[in-house]
Design an enzyme around this catalytic site. Structure first.
Site, PDB file in Angstrom:
ATOM      1  N   GLY A  12       0.813  -1.231   0.000  1.00 55.30           N
ATOM      2  CA  GLY A  12       0.000   0.000   0.000  1.00 55.30           C
ATOM      3  C   GLY A  12       0.830   1.256   0.000  1.00 55.30           C
ATOM      4  CG  ASP A  63      -6.471  -7.655  -3.667  1.00 56.35           C
ATOM      5  OD1 ASP A  63      -6.175  -7.572  -2.462  1.00 56.35           O
ATOM      6  OD2 ASP A  63      -7.641  -7.711  -4.085  1.00 56.35           O
ATOM      7  CG  ASN A  90       1.316   1.260   4.866  1.00 58.13           C
ATOM      8  OD1 ASN A  90       1.125   2.000   5.837  1.00 58.13           O
ATOM      9  ND2 ASN A  90       0.904   1.580   3.644  1.00 58.13           N
ATOM     10  CB  SER A 150      -4.819   1.546  13.956  1.00 56.35           C
ATOM     11  OG  SER A 150      -5.647   2.644  14.285  1.00 56.35           O
ATOM     12  CE1 TYR A 163      -8.237   0.995   9.738  1.00 60.97           C
ATOM     13  CE2 TYR A 163      -8.381   1.979  11.920  1.00 60.97           C
ATOM     14  CZ  TYR A 163      -7.688   1.785  10.737  1.00 60.97           C
ATOM     15  OH  TYR A 163      -6.455   2.357  10.556  1.00 60.97           O
ATOM     16  CE  LYS A 167      -5.129  -0.993  10.784  1.00 58.56           C
ATOM     17  NZ  LYS A 167      -3.915  -1.210  10.000  1.00 58.56           N
ATOM     18  CB  ILE A 196      -1.363   9.601  10.017  1.00 59.30           C
ATOM     19  CG1 ILE A 196      -0.917   8.787  11.248  1.00 59.30           C
ATOM     20  CG2 ILE A 196      -0.165  10.007   9.157  1.00 59.30           C
ATOM     21  CD1 ILE A 196       0.030   9.465  12.212  1.00 59.30           C
TER      22      ILE A 196
HETATM   23  P1  NAP Z   1      -4.432   5.296   2.514  1.00 62.14           P
HETATM   24  O1  NAP Z   1      -4.039   6.682   2.261  1.00 62.14           O
HETATM   25  O2  NAP Z   1      -5.834   4.897   2.222  1.00 62.14           O
HETATM   26  O3  NAP Z   1      -3.416   4.321   1.764  1.00 62.14           O
HETATM   27  C1  NAP Z   1      -3.592   2.918   1.824  1.00 62.14           C
HETATM   28  C2  NAP Z   1      -3.020   2.314   0.569  1.00 62.14           C
HETATM   29  O4  NAP Z   1      -3.247   0.889   0.630  1.00 62.14           O
HETATM   30  C3  NAP Z   1      -3.721   2.815  -0.682  1.00 62.14           C
HETATM   31  O5  NAP Z   1      -2.754   3.175  -1.643  1.00 62.14           O
HETATM   32  C4  NAP Z   1      -4.547   1.622  -1.132  1.00 62.14           C
HETATM   33  O6  NAP Z   1      -4.739   1.514  -2.519  1.00 62.14           O
HETATM   34  C5  NAP Z   1      -3.689   0.466  -0.650  1.00 62.14           C
HETATM   35  N1  NAP Z   1      -4.481  -0.762  -0.564  1.00 62.14           N
HETATM   36  C6  NAP Z   1      -5.760  -0.906  -0.137  1.00 62.14           C
HETATM   37  N2  NAP Z   1      -6.150  -2.175  -0.262  1.00 62.14           N
HETATM   38  C7  NAP Z   1      -5.099  -2.869  -0.765  1.00 62.14           C
HETATM   39  C8  NAP Z   1      -4.899  -4.212  -1.130  1.00 62.14           C
HETATM   40  N3  NAP Z   1      -5.871  -5.123  -1.000  1.00 62.14           N
HETATM   41  N4  NAP Z   1      -3.705  -4.586  -1.648  1.00 62.14           N
HETATM   42  C9  NAP Z   1      -2.712  -3.681  -1.815  1.00 62.14           C
HETATM   43  N5  NAP Z   1      -2.833  -2.365  -1.489  1.00 62.14           N
HETATM   44  C10 NAP Z   1      -4.027  -1.968  -0.974  1.00 62.14           C
HETATM   45  O7  NAP Z   1      -4.191   4.909   4.049  1.00 62.14           O
HETATM   46  P2  NAP Z   1      -3.090   5.441   5.084  1.00 62.14           P
HETATM   47  O8  NAP Z   1      -3.733   6.442   5.940  1.00 62.14           O
HETATM   48  O9  NAP Z   1      -1.830   5.745   4.416  1.00 62.14           O
HETATM   49  O10 NAP Z   1      -2.959   4.125   5.985  1.00 62.14           O
HETATM   50  C11 NAP Z   1      -1.883   3.212   5.862  1.00 62.14           C
HETATM   51  C12 NAP Z   1      -1.948   2.247   7.028  1.00 62.14           C
HETATM   52  O11 NAP Z   1      -1.877   2.977   8.253  1.00 62.14           O
HETATM   53  C13 NAP Z   1      -3.247   1.430   7.099  1.00 62.14           C
HETATM   54  O12 NAP Z   1      -2.971   0.131   7.552  1.00 62.14           O
HETATM   55  C14 NAP Z   1      -4.058   2.183   8.114  1.00 62.14           C
HETATM   56  O13 NAP Z   1      -5.011   1.369   8.740  1.00 62.14           O
HETATM   57  C15 NAP Z   1      -2.973   2.625   9.068  1.00 62.14           C
HETATM   58  N6  NAP Z   1      -3.329   3.765   9.905  1.00 62.14           N
HETATM   59  C16 NAP Z   1      -3.636   4.967   9.359  1.00 62.14           C
HETATM   60  C17 NAP Z   1      -3.964   6.026  10.196  1.00 62.14           C
HETATM   61  C18 NAP Z   1      -4.295   7.394   9.678  1.00 62.14           C
HETATM   62  O14 NAP Z   1      -4.678   8.250  10.497  1.00 62.14           O
HETATM   63  N7  NAP Z   1      -4.158   7.691   8.404  1.00 62.14           N
HETATM   64  C19 NAP Z   1      -3.992   5.836  11.578  1.00 62.14           C
HETATM   65  C20 NAP Z   1      -3.681   4.590  12.094  1.00 62.14           C
HETATM   66  C21 NAP Z   1      -3.341   3.568  11.255  1.00 62.14           C
HETATM   67  P3  NAP Z   1      -5.944   2.328  -3.238  1.00 62.14           P
HETATM   68  O15 NAP Z   1      -5.527   3.742  -3.181  1.00 62.14           O
HETATM   69  O16 NAP Z   1      -5.981   1.814  -4.618  1.00 62.14           O
HETATM   70  O17 NAP Z   1      -7.167   2.010  -2.449  1.00 62.14           O
END
Ligand code: NAP
Length: 259
Positions: A12, A63, A90, A150, A163, A167, A196
């Site tokens: 990701g 995927d 990630n 998370s 979610y 997690k 984030i």
């Molecule tokens: P994001 O901006 O939505 O990025 C996630 C990426 O993962 C996207 O590029 C998405 O692709 C890709 N993805 C989704 N499903 C997938 C699959 N089946 N196979 C391969 N790639 C896939 O999310 P983020 O905020 O950067 O989050 C990254 C990680 O941090 C996640 O695990 C999230 O739960 C965790 N997290 C985030 C936050 C926050 O506040 N942002 C807080 C705590 C934890 P598409 O764009 O094509 O969908």
């Protein structure tokens, strides 16, 4: 081709936190296998940023919920770079529609669990087997696995229980693999981000702006993808050799219970 530089697979990493991790590791000299799903443009942009940081990478559109795709990520990493020193699980999603826990449907729970927990669980299994072989063959030394968890592992959000459950599962997956792999020379860590600023949180930006302003995090700002990237780079650099199954909170102090 076999490379001397260390190689990281980051799922990701087309955008958001994954891209932040890719850039920080590239700056530290790592070669990056950039995985994402669907649109090829965001991961291609991450690759340009990795190259601009002075390193190189390879994009695998795959995927992580599909077994053959997971295998392809590993196969292409080995074909291109000949080694795997770090896996960063990630990629993650929230539910497509937030619904109250009393209304949540089974399909939604399955979808989120598949991406956030089950896919990474089996990708870890696949990569760990390769790492064990490569340790034996002396291709790599002290490889590592990092799960991006998370604060939702311990914080209830009743409008997205899928979610939170996924997690909480990631936290146990970290402990299980840490336990199994400790004696094999592979340490496993969980980085637990707070709030984030990424495309994932863009839809709830106003709400979180308000909460941060009101002091929900002792450090009163949004976390940035590079905050997570720096934590990954610190672990990847090998300065935590006697820690495994460890959670690193990168959350501005959100986890501190306060009176
Ligand atoms: P994001 O901006 O939505 O990025 C996630 C990426 O993962 C996207 O590029 C998405 O692709 C890709 N993805 C989704 N499903 C997938 C699959 N089946 N196979 C391969 N790639 C896939 O999310 P983020 O905020 O950067 O989050 C990254 C990680 O941090 C996640 O695990 C999230 O739960 C965790 N997290 C985030 C936050 C926050 O506040 N942002 C807080 C705590 C934890 P598409 O764009 O094509 O969908």
């Amino acid at each position: 081709m076999k490379m001397d530089k260390k190689v990281a697979i980051i799922t990701g990493s087309g955008r958001g936190i994954g891209r932040g991790i890719a850039i920080e590791l590239a700056q530290a000299g790592w070669l990056i296998v950039i995985n994402d799903i669907g649109n090829p443009d965001p991961p291609a942009e991450t690759l340009s940023l990795v190259q601009a940081a002075g390193s190189d990478g390879h994009v695998v559109l795959a995927d992580i919920t599909v077994g053959t795709d997971r295998q392809r990520i590993v196969d292409e990493a080995l074909q291109r770079f000949g080694r795997i020193d770090l896996l960063v699980n990630n990629a993650g999603i929230g539910p497509r529609v937030r619904k109250d826990i009393l209304e949540v449907e089974e399909d939604s729970l399955h979808e989120v669990m598949n991406v956030n927990l089950i896919g990474p669980f089996f990708l870890t299994q696949c990569v760990a087997r390769v790492m064990l072989e490569q340790i034996k063959e002396k291709v790599i030394e002290d490889p590592k696995i990092i799960n991006i968890g998370s604060i939702s592992a311990f914080t209830s959000s009743t409008s997205r229980p899928e979610y939170c459950l996924s997690k909480a599962g990631v936290a146990m997956s970290t402990l299980l693999y840490a336990d199994r792999l400790a004696n094999e020379g592979i340490n496993v860590y969980e980085i637990r981000p707070g709030i984030i600023e990424t495309p994932m949180t863009a839809v709830v930006k106003d709400k979180y702006d308000r909460l941060i302003d009101q002091g929900i995090t002792p450090i009163k700002r949004w976390g940035q993808p590079q905050d997570i990237g720096k934590a990954v780079a610190a672990i990847a650099s090998g300065f935590f050799p006697y820690s495994t199954g460890q959670v690193i909170n990168v959350d501005g102090g959100f986890h501190i219970q306060r009176l």
